[in-house]
Design an enzyme around this catalytic site. Structure first.
Site, PDB file in Angstrom:
ATOM      1  N   TYR A 154       0.467  -0.953   0.079  1.00 45.48           N
ATOM      2  CA  TYR A 154      -0.263   0.081   0.006  1.00 45.48           C
ATOM      3  C   TYR A 154       1.231   1.297  -0.538  1.00 45.48           C
ATOM      4  CZ  TYR A 154      -3.592   4.038   1.754  1.00 45.48           C
ATOM      5  OH  TYR A 154      -3.639   5.097   1.769  1.00 45.48           O
ATOM      6  N   LYS A 176       1.159   4.304  -3.431  1.00 48.53           N
ATOM      7  CA  LYS A 176       1.575   5.403  -3.039  1.00 48.53           C
ATOM      8  C   LYS A 176       2.064   6.424  -2.665  1.00 48.53           C
ATOM      9  CE  LYS A 176      -3.251   5.398  -1.527  1.00 48.53           C
ATOM     10  NZ  LYS A 176      -4.818   6.359  -2.511  1.00 48.53           N
TER      11      LYS A 176
END
Length: 231
Positions: free
Chosen positions: A153, A157
């Site tokens: 994740y 990002k």
């Protein structure tokens, strides 16, 4: 503020944060174009803004914006758009790298990065031709904090931040500004269900984040370019 002063595209506009962003932009008088996949989410957003939907100020496009075809469909329906909010996103975490399946990496990259790239590719040519446009990407504080168990994740990002900075350099000469917001944990129903034992009082309300997006999309932020704004 006059009606229909600009067209804004909000990907992820039917989600927890996206609904707040859409509401804020509608309140500012924008025509808002929202791609959707889940019918129930589209219906809920339309029911929340019946007047805007009936006046074609809230426009829906059924499209998978992680691909060229879907992003292109959104661009065609939107027409000349001044604002693009890349808010589509996915989350997965809680496992170390050695236990995280490669499919998770692929899925998060597709949702968090590829969607932003596809829509930018679809909408920026018109912005460049008109020498006018604003892009706001939704990253995450995890991209900077990089906690254990969230490598896939956080990496996706972080890629959004790289996209933001690089894209800004590429379109600066055309008067287009590109920035990213970097929220901490957002107080959404989905996050509350996923983390029922967390202290919700420390989370950020979607409306507060939407207010920052609205500021970045305004003339007040015309000199803010290539930035990461923690929220």
């Amino acid at each position: 503020m006059s009606s229909l002063r600009r067209t804004s595209v909000v990907s992820g506009g039917t989600g927890g944060l996206g609904r707040a962003v859409t509401a804020a932009l509608l309140g500012a008088g924008d025509r808002v174009v929202v791609p959707w996949i889940a019918e129930d989410e589209r219906r809920d957003l339309e029911q929340a803004h019946p007047e805007a939907a009936s006046q074609d100020r809230l426009v829906f496009v059924q499209a998978d914006v992680t691909g060229t075809e879907g992003a292109g469909a959104v661009a065609r329906v939107a027409g000349p758009a001044t604002l693009l909010v890349n808010g589509v996103g996915g989350f997965a975490g809680g496992m170390p790298v050695v236990e995280t399946e490669l499919e998770v990496w692929d899925r998060l990259y597709r949702m968090n990065v590829r969607s932003a790239v596809a829509l930018s590719r679809a909408l920026l040519p018109d912005m460049i031709a008109r020498r006018r446009g604003i892009v706001v990407n939704v990253a995450s504080e995890a991209a900077v904090a990089r906690p254990a168990g969230l490598a896939a994740y956080s990496a996706s990002k972080d890629a959004v931040l790289v996209l933001t900075e690089t894209l800004q350099k590429e379109v600066l000469a055309f008067g287009i500004r590109v920035n990213a917001i970097s929220p901490s944990t957002i107080d959404t129903e989905a996050n509350r269900r996923a983390m029922p034992d967390a202290d919700f009082s420390t989370w950020t309300a979607p409306a507060d984040i939407a207010a920052v997006v609205l500021t970045l999309a305004s003339d007040a932020a015309r000199s803010v370019r290539g930035a990461r704004i923690p929220v």
